[in-house]
Scaffold this motif. Structure first.
Motif, PDB file in Angstrom:
ATOM      1  N   GLU A 193       0.844  -1.200   0.000  1.00  0.00           N
ATOM      2  CA  GLU A 193       0.000   0.000   0.000  1.00  0.00           C
ATOM      3  C   GLU A 193       0.873   1.241   0.000  1.00  0.00           C
ATOM      4  O   GLU A 193       1.975   1.246   0.540  1.00  0.00           O
ATOM      5  CB  GLU A 193      -0.875   0.048   1.261  1.00  0.00           C
ATOM      6  N   GLU A 232      -2.190   6.223   1.374  1.00  0.00           N
ATOM      7  CA  GLU A 232      -3.414   5.502   1.742  1.00  0.00           C
ATOM      8  C   GLU A 232      -3.455   5.207   3.232  1.00  0.00           C
ATOM      9  O   GLU A 232      -4.487   5.383   3.883  1.00  0.00           O
ATOM     10  CB  GLU A 232      -3.505   4.182   0.970  1.00  0.00           C
ATOM     11  N   CYS A 279      -4.817  13.498  -1.869  1.00  0.00           N
ATOM     12  CA  CYS A 279      -4.656  12.628  -3.025  1.00  0.00           C
ATOM     13  C   CYS A 279      -4.690  13.505  -4.276  1.00  0.00           C
ATOM     14  O   CYS A 279      -5.719  14.090  -4.591  1.00  0.00           O
ATOM     15  CB  CYS A 279      -5.758  11.578  -3.051  1.00  0.00           C
ATOM     16  N   GLU A 284      -0.974  11.135  -7.623  1.00  0.00           N
ATOM     17  CA  GLU A 284      -0.605   9.770  -7.227  1.00  0.00           C
ATOM     18  C   GLU A 284       0.595   9.234  -8.005  1.00  0.00           C
ATOM     19  O   GLU A 284       0.780   8.038  -8.132  1.00  0.00           O
ATOM     20  CB  GLU A 284      -1.798   8.819  -7.331  1.00  0.00           C
ATOM     21  N   CYS A 325       2.605   9.404  -1.787  1.00  0.00           N
ATOM     22  CA  CYS A 325       1.901   8.530  -2.728  1.00  0.00           C
ATOM     23  C   CYS A 325       2.818   7.529  -3.412  1.00  0.00           C
ATOM     24  O   CYS A 325       2.358   6.490  -3.890  1.00  0.00           O
ATOM     25  CB  CYS A 325       1.152   9.345  -3.775  1.00  0.00           C
TER      26      CYS A 325
END
Length: 164
Positions: free
Chosen positions: A20, A24, A36, A39, A58
């Protein structure tokens, strides 16, 4: 997977899939200063300090941050450099929208922690990828130069920042 870190000066353990993104996981931890955006690590809206270095969260896999120190804008606001940057931005007439704050503050921090005033090409290169959503490149550069001057004044050093 259990991943111990220091987040905003507190030791915690992330329970996350190592693949991940750190973005996140931070959002799941109710850290909302990381936004966000692209990304892909370009816009800076999810920027953090990872072991003292400005990094877009990210593109960092959470499995790589074991035992690292992570500072987000929530904790950075208590540091003197935050006030230096806020003062510099105000002097340049910059009013941030809230979406891009992390990228602009942590990019500025990466520049002002250097003891020397950057040359104009270095400064523009450092801010090249930052999201331009609420200010222009020249104002941002001038805000950073004012922040350098503010930091130098706070530290009792000679003011060496001039408007571009």
């Amino acid at each position: 997977m259990k991943i111990p870190v220091t987040l905003n000066e507190k030791k915690i353990v992330f329970d996350a899939d190592p693949s991940e993104s750190l973005l996140e996981v931070l959002r799941r931890e109710n850290i909302f200063s990381v936004k966000c955006g692209c990304e892909e690590g370009h816009c800076g809206n999810c920027m953090i300090l990872l072991d003292g270095e400005p990094v877009p969260s990210c593109i960092v896999k959470v499995g790589t941050v074991r035992d690292c120190k992570i500072i987000t804008l929530e904790a950075f606001k208590s540091m003197p450099e935050y006030q230096d940057i806020t003062t510099g931005f105000a002097q340049a007439g910059i009013h941030l929208c809230g979406y891009c704050n992390a990228g602009k503050y942590f990019t500025a921090y990466g520049i002002i922690r250097n003891p020397d005033r950057p040359a104009k090409p270095q400064l523009y290169e450092a801010i090249r990828g930052i999201s331009p959503c609420c200010t222009d490149r020249d104002s941002l550069a001038n805000g950073i130069l004012y922040a350098i001057a503010t930091k130098h004044t706070r530290e009792g050093r000679r003011n060496n920042a001039k408007k571009l």
